[in-house]
Design an enzyme around this catalytic site. Structure first.
Site, PDB file in Angstrom:
ATOM      1  N   ASP A 205       0.834  -1.211   0.000  1.00 43.23           N
ATOM      2  CA  ASP A 205       0.000   0.000   0.000  1.00 43.23           C
ATOM      3  C   ASP A 205       0.865   1.256   0.000  1.00 43.23           C
ATOM      4  OD1 ASP A 205      -2.427   1.339  -0.110  1.00 43.23           O
ATOM      5  OD2 ASP A 205      -2.692   1.357   2.067  1.00 43.23           O
ATOM      6  N   ILE A 206       1.831   1.298  -0.891  1.00 47.93           N
ATOM      7  CA  ILE A 206       2.707   2.468  -0.973  1.00 47.93           C
ATOM      8  C   ILE A 206       1.975   3.572  -1.720  1.00 47.93           C
ATOM      9  CG2 ILE A 206       4.877   3.365  -1.893  1.00 47.93           C
ATOM     10  CD1 ILE A 206       6.015   0.549  -1.369  1.00 47.93           C
TER      11      ILE A 206
END
Length: 191
Positions: free
Chosen positions: A28-29
């Protein structure tokens, strides 16, 4: 952001990714998960990360992702490995450099899975090739976080000489050819 600030963000995030690349996948960058702490950009929110080799619930893959920053394999529900984080990093780095995300829609999911972004050459062929390589569709074609760190440090120290410029242009052509080859195979597979 200035180029110097973008390179600082990229360097710090890549240090985080290099530290976890053989151990876990963040998954979830995005900008809201990159925080400044005491002058260092840190990767936060490991809520949906997973250890490599661990099984992941299909429900987690479906419900928790940010399509604007997700990798093609993540959007297709395929297994997620470290190259997925590199793709998402590439989207964030693109946004840092050019003040926009590479794909804006209307169907961002389709674009991430099928299209290649136009990467401006505003900062030279070295930066452009690095961004293009992060955004390759085939996960195995993307560089590692540690490899990107080395390339970033070399870019910062690169003198403006003709030989270096020629090598950077050659690297850019290699990345463009790899992207074109991927696109041809994807088009062939769809037919």
């Amino acid at each position: 952001l200035t180029l110097k600030e973008c390179l600082k963000v990229a360097n710090d995030v890549l240090l985080c990714l290099a530290t976890i690349q053989d151990k876990m996948v963040h998954r979830d960058i995005k900008p809201s998960n990159i925080l400044l702490l005491n002058g260092v950009w840190c990767l936060s929110d490991f809520g949906i990360s997973r250890l490599l080799g661990e099984d992941t619930s299909e429900e987690t893959l479906r419900r928790f992702r940010t399509p604007r920053y997700a990798s093609p394999e993540q959007l297709k529900g395929e297994p997620i490995r470290s190259p997925s984080d590199i793709y998402s990093f590439g989207v964030v780095f693109f946004e840092c450099l050019y003040s926009k995300v590479p794909f804006t829609g209307p169907d961002v999911v389709h674009q991430h899975v099928n299209d290649y972004p136009v990467v401006p050459n505003s900062y030279g062929p070295g930066i452009r090739a690095l961004v293009q390589e992060c955004l390759l569709k085939e996960p195995s074609s993307r560089p590692t976080a540690s490899g990107l760190l080395l390339r970033l440090s070399a870019l910062g120290a690169t003198p403006d000489d003709p030989v270096t410029a020629m090598l950077l242009r050659a690297k850019e052509k290699i990345v463009e050819t790899a992207a074109l080859d991927e696109q041809i195979w994807q088009d062939f597979a769809r037919k």
